[in-house]
Design an enzyme around this catalytic site. Structure first.
Site, short mmCIF file in Angstrom:
data_model
loop_
_atom_site.label_atom_id
_atom_site.label_comp_id
_atom_site.label_asym_id
_atom_site.label_seq_id
_atom_site.Cartn_x
_atom_site.Cartn_y
_atom_site.Cartn_z
N GLY A 25 59.41 10.31 66.68
CA GLY A 25 59.48 11.17 65.51
C GLY A 25 59.60 12.64 65.82
O GLY A 25 59.57 13.48 64.93
N GLU A 58 57.55 7.53 72.45
CA GLU A 58 58.87 6.89 72.42
C GLU A 58 59.89 7.68 71.60
O GLU A 58 60.34 7.21 70.55
CB GLU A 58 58.74 5.46 71.90
CG GLU A 58 57.79 5.36 70.72
CD GLU A 58 57.70 3.96 70.14
OE1 GLU A 58 57.34 3.07 70.91
OE2 GLU A 58 57.97 3.81 68.95
N PRO A 59 60.26 8.85 72.07
CA PRO A 59 61.26 9.65 71.33
C PRO A 59 62.66 9.06 71.46
O PRO A 59 62.97 8.43 72.46
CB PRO A 59 61.20 11.01 72.02
CG PRO A 59 60.75 10.70 73.42
CD PRO A 59 59.81 9.52 73.29
N ARG A 101 65.68 10.39 68.86
CA ARG A 101 66.47 11.49 68.36
C ARG A 101 66.32 12.78 69.16
O ARG A 101 67.29 13.47 69.44
CB ARG A 101 65.99 11.70 66.92
CG ARG A 101 66.63 12.76 66.19
CD ARG A 101 66.22 12.77 64.72
NE ARG A 101 66.79 13.98 64.16
CZ ARG A 101 68.10 14.16 64.08
NH1 ARG A 101 68.94 13.23 64.45
NH2 ARG A 101 68.58 15.28 63.60
N ARG A 155 74.40 9.53 58.24
CA ARG A 155 73.16 10.24 57.91
C ARG A 155 73.25 11.12 56.66
O ARG A 155 72.32 11.13 55.86
CB ARG A 155 72.69 11.07 59.11
CG ARG A 155 72.41 10.21 60.35
CD ARG A 155 71.82 11.05 61.46
NE ARG A 155 70.43 11.35 61.19
CZ ARG A 155 69.96 12.56 60.98
NH1 ARG A 155 70.76 13.60 61.01
NH2 ARG A 155 68.70 12.74 60.73
N TYR A 194 70.50 9.85 54.24
CA TYR A 194 69.25 10.64 54.27
C TYR A 194 69.40 12.04 53.68
O TYR A 194 68.52 12.88 53.88
CB TYR A 194 68.80 10.86 55.72
CG TYR A 194 68.63 9.64 56.57
CD1 TYR A 194 67.94 8.53 56.11
CD2 TYR A 194 69.11 9.63 57.88
CE1 TYR A 194 67.76 7.44 56.94
CE2 TYR A 194 68.93 8.55 58.71
CZ TYR A 194 68.25 7.43 58.23
OH TYR A 194 68.08 6.36 59.05
N CYS A 219 86.18 5.09 50.49
CA CYS A 219 86.16 4.94 49.04
C CYS A 219 84.74 4.88 48.50
O CYS A 219 84.26 3.82 48.09
CB CYS A 219 86.94 3.70 48.62
SG CYS A 219 88.67 4.06 48.57
N GLU A 220 84.06 5.98 48.57
CA GLU A 220 82.69 6.12 48.06
C GLU A 220 82.53 7.59 47.67
O GLU A 220 82.90 8.48 48.45
CB GLU A 220 81.65 5.85 49.16
CG GLU A 220 81.47 4.41 49.56
CD GLU A 220 80.66 3.60 48.56
OE1 GLU A 220 79.96 4.20 47.71
OE2 GLU A 220 80.74 2.38 48.64
N TYR A 242 71.79 8.55 66.10
CA TYR A 242 72.06 7.82 64.86
C TYR A 242 73.42 8.17 64.26
O TYR A 242 73.58 8.23 63.05
CB TYR A 242 70.94 8.05 63.83
CG TYR A 242 69.60 7.65 64.39
CD1 TYR A 242 69.24 6.31 64.47
CD2 TYR A 242 68.72 8.61 64.89
CE1 TYR A 242 68.03 5.94 65.03
CE2 TYR A 242 67.50 8.24 65.45
CZ TYR A 242 67.17 6.91 65.52
OH TYR A 242 65.99 6.53 66.07
#
Ligand code: ASP
Ligand code: MG
Length: 869
Positions: free
Chosen positions: A715, A751-752, A754, A790, A794, A821-822, A850
């Site tokens: 995190g 446990e990184p 990102r 992302r 997010y 198409c969104e 990610y």
């Protein structure tokens, strides 16, 4: 800056320059005033200087004004005022002291006057006026001696206050209103007399010729009035801060300088709490169309805040969050109010009778609550009890004080409401006395207990930026942060690697697009920074962030173990690193099928369990095994709701109240629990977070028999927006050291994911088409949400640049969109980019984590390929 607004062909334009207390309190400050005035004169402008009293002098005069029967206190304050001005006379080396001596004598007479004991309002106004009369007298003498002949004007000859309907005697004398408007006659008369003048802020006269005041901080208002009357080219407010900020910088160091505002927005910010400008100074300027600039006396090179009529092209956006303290709420309760004719009229008549102007109003079926603003009213206990007595005849009254009114200011507030859920959630946890949304659609105000305000403001400011409600990255509106301004002169942070690699990246994009490019040097640099912390016994790379073989190899070489969340990840890792010892793989699945556990346990990989089900139903797998337990500490953290992995609404972990049962099941199955683990979410930038996770896990671990390691998860955040501060690694090291010392028996694991790879990757794409619809401009690129999810998932913010035109100035605000198409296929909204052409290379930064890992073939479009630099 071009602030010219003149249409007529009038000769020599005027500029009004106003200096506050600290800007007139030392000789260097006066030299500065002389320089600024001279610079305007050289430009051919006529100058009117408006000054406040020396800093602190108005407060000393207030002590005299409120001394009542305490003559000693009054004399003490008087002596201090004399001392301050004598010292200034010495500093300025003024030769004649005739006028200032006359003012000293006047003060002496006023202190002896019987008006002091009664505190007569007329007498008070005369006392207060002396501060500005003295400072302007000193200034005129000094400027003259500096070769800048400056005539002294008595502001009371020109500013005439008009009593307002129902105005209390107090505000008529001490917080009066001057209805200033362009006055060609005044302008001509002044122009005929000379080209440079100095006058007092804060004071005016009433129609009877008595001295009146414009309210505390009212020198700004004087400058506004004179600026309007002269139809000045500009009014400059010189003060000790660089302008208006998006929040009080003393509470929010990341608050941003507001580069430009329109009159109404500036008015709201000034009215709702920013002290830098008196709220009444803008009205006359708005009506006369005269711009105002706030400038920092210490840093004149800064552009400051420009306030004028033109609205910028920006989308609706919160510009500032302000707070007013000392607010009094009057809550009026009646059982029979609902639709009772005249109830409100009766209630408001009482306010009118006591000369109180009401600010905010909230009403419910049986309750009306209003707020009284301390800057507009004399709110003391006498006034309040008289008011309450009157109101008691028609309703039940409750006075709630002290309160703070917290206001979000920005044009188009109603269209922003959908972005404010995070902000509203903060208020949801508090006792909010009153909510009010202004009918001009410029503000949203919450009234809470005063003691809550200081903690709340920084949190709200951060939330507003996160929610894209305060678009801090829009450089046309938001200038540097307070923190950056304070750090000016310090070396700038190193530029991102991709700026140096621009040529190589443009080549890569020319060969193929879209494509991810990774820089292994950045990965290694991050890995080393973490390992240098020392206190962590084992670092795992969470490979779900990016499982590119070159990255896995590099991190293996840097001494990292690995954390996997699927059997496929375990297998891929073992294929890439065949010599890796299985016990250096931590497998932390969630709702994975039985087969994955079987295979992992057989391979000798460490397995973390985060539910009772596997122990209850597959216990036979666990005989004599060492296992790890993932606990849910009950709360989640992170940059977005979707990345919070704690709390009952997240599917991860065993809740604390089931830990006992988990232990019993493990015992029954014959497994030993050797590790505890918690991971609350991602994107955390505050080091203290891991202290609390460690402390909670360690104290839990003490009740177990075999715990060897404590894994406090990952995190570790990476700042995305320019205003976010990076995670302070030194601070992280300190907090971990501290807890480690308290529990030396456990190995500390982290446990990184990102953190190691986000900044090491960029996504390159090319412009496909551009389009305008209404006032919205689109730049289409060949990478969509199927390459980088992302932003859509997010609301993540990634820096976006036009790599072909890095050095060109931003031309317009655009939406950067992909070909999927969104409607949600937006990679960056409201970005200021240079004019983009078809084929230009667009770079999306911080895409190493990610990015490719979450890519899909949605719409059967191949996602961006990957390459290592
Ligand atoms: N001297 C007055 C005050 O301190 C007015 C001003 O400085 O603006 O309130
Ligand atoms: Mg001021």
């Amino acid at each position: 800056m071009n602030v010219s607004n003149r249409t007529g062909a009038e000769p020599a334009p005027w500029v009004v320059i106003k200096f506050g207390g600290t800007s007139v309190s030392t000789r260097p400050r006066w030299e500065n005033i002389a320089r600024i005035a001279a610079a305007h004169r050289v430009q051919g402008r006529k100058v009117l200087i408006v000054v406040s009293a020396l800093s602190g002098v108005t407060d000393l005069l207030k002590r005299i004004a409120e001394s009542g029967s305490d003559e000693l206190a009054a004399r003490g304050a008087q002596a201090e005022i004399l001392r301050r001005h004598e010292a200034m006379l010495g500093e300025l080396q003024a030769t004649s002291r005739e006028t200032i001596d006359a003012l000293f004598a006047q003060l002496d007479r006023l202190v002896a006057d019987p008006g002091r004991v009664s505190g007569a309002l007329e007498w008070q106004a005369q006392v207060f006026a002396l501060g500005e009369l003295m400072s302007s007298t000193l200034g005129a003498a000094f400027l003259g001696a500096q070769g800048l002949p400056t005539q002294w004007l008595d502001a009371r000859e020109h500013l005439v206050a008009q009593p307002l309907a129902n105005q209390s005697a107090w505000s008529r004398m001490l917080s009066a209103t001057v209805p200033a408007a362009p006055d060609a006659g005044f302008e001509r008369a002044l122009a005929a007399r000379g080209e440079a003048f100095i006058t007092q802020g804060f004071i005016a006269r009433d129609p009877e010729g008595r001295t009146v005041l414009l309210g505390r901080g009212g020198s700004d208002t004087s400058a506004g009035c004179f600026g309007a009357m002269l139809r000045a080219q500009c009014v400059e407010i010189w003060t000790d801060v660089p302008g208006m900020f998006s929040a009080n910088p003393r509470l929010v160091p990341g608050a941003r300088l507001l580069a430009q505002l329109d009159y109404q927005e500036a008015q709201e910010i000034a009215t709702t709490g920013a002290k830098v400008l008196h709220p009444r100074s803008l009205g006359p300027l708005r009506r006369a169309g005269v711009p105002l600039v706030i400038k920092d006396t210490n840093r004149p090179q800064l552009a400051g805040t420009l306030i004028r009529a033109v609205a910028s092209d920006a989308a609706p956006c919160v510009k500032a969050i302000s707070a007013r303290k000392g607010v009094t709420l009057i809550s009026m309760e009646t059982v029979g109010m609902w639709q009772q004719v005249g109830f409100l009229a009766d209630v408001f008549a009482a306010f009118k009778h006591h000369g109180l102007s009401v600010d905010l109003i909230g009403s419910a079926e049986t309750n009306v609550t209003v707020s009284l603003d301390p800057s507009e009213n004399l709110v003391n206990s006498d006034v309040l009890s008289a008011l309450a007595a009157d109101l008691a005849k028609v309703c039940r009254v409750k006075v709630i004080a002290p309160c703070a009114a917290i206001t979000l200011v920005g044009r188009g507030m109603r269209s922003l409401l959908h972005r404010l859920s995070g902000v509203l959630a903060e208020f949801g946890a508090l006792d909010v006395h009153l909510i009010s949304q202004s009918s001009n659609n410029l503000n949203l105000t919450f009234v809470v207990d005063e003691s809550l305000a200081d903690d709340l403001i920084p949190r709200l400011h951060a939330l507003l930026i996160r929610a894209d409600a305060l678009r801090a990255e829009d450089g046309a509106i938001f200038g540097p942060s307070w923190r950056e301004l304070e750090a000016a002169g310090a070396p700038p942070p190193p530029a991102a690697w991709w700026r140096e690699q621009r040529a190589a990246l443009l080549d890569l994009a020319a060969q193929q697009s879209p494509r991810y490019v990774y820089d292994l040097a950045t990965v290694r640099e991050k890995a080393r920074a973490l390992r240098a912390l020392g206190c962590v016994d084992r670092w795992h790379y969470a490979l779900k962030a990016n499982a590119h073989p070159a990255i896995l190899r590099a991190l293996h070489e840097e001494g990292f173990a690995f954390e996997c969340v699927s059997l496929a990840e375990v297998e891929a890792l073992r294929a890439i690193l065949p010599t890796l010892a299985p016990e250096r793989i931590l497998f932390t699945p969630n709702f994975a099928p039985r087969g994955e556990y079987v295979a992992a346990l057989e391979a000798g990989v460490r397995v973390t369990f985060d539910a009772l089900h596997p122990l209850r139903h597959w216990g036979e797998l666990l005989r004599d095994r060492e296992i790890h337990l993932r606990v849910d500490l009950g709360v989640g953290r992170g940059h977005h709701d979707k990345v919070k992995t704690g709390g009952a609404t997240s599917k991860f972990g065993v809740s604390l109240d089931e830990v006992e049962e988990f232990r019993a099941l493990a015992r029954h199955a014959g497994a030993r629990i050797v590790g505890l683990h918690a991971h609350l979410g991602s994107g955390i930038l505050d080091a203290d977070h891991w202290r609390s996770v460690y402390a909670q896990l360690a104290s839990l671990a003490e009740s177990f028999t075999h715990i060897e390691s404590i894994d406090v998860g990952g995190g570790l955040g990476v700042p995305a927006r320019p205003d976010e501060q990076p995670l302070n690694l030194a601070a992280l090291g300190r907090v971990l050291d501290e807890v480690k010392q308290a529990y030396p028996q456990f190995a500390l694991w982290m446990e990184p994911g990102r953190f190691l790879v986000a900044e090491a990757g960029v996504l390159l794409a090319r412009v496909t088409q551009t389009k305008r619809k209404g006032h919205v401009h689109y730049v289409g690129i060949d990478a969509g949400m199927n390459s980088l999810l992302r932003p859509a998932l997010y609301d993540a913010w990634h820096e976006i640049v036009n790599l072909d035109r890095l050095d060109e100035a931003p031309a317009q605000m655009v939406q950067v969109v992909g070909p999927i198409c969104e409607s949600g296929d937006v990679l960056g909204s409201n970005r200021r980019l240079p004019e983009c052409r078809e084929g230009d290379v667009i770079l999306i930064a911080q895409a190493g984590a990610y990015g490719a890992a979450m890519a899909s073939r949605y719409n059967l479009r191949e996602p961006a390929s990957e390459i290592v630099l």
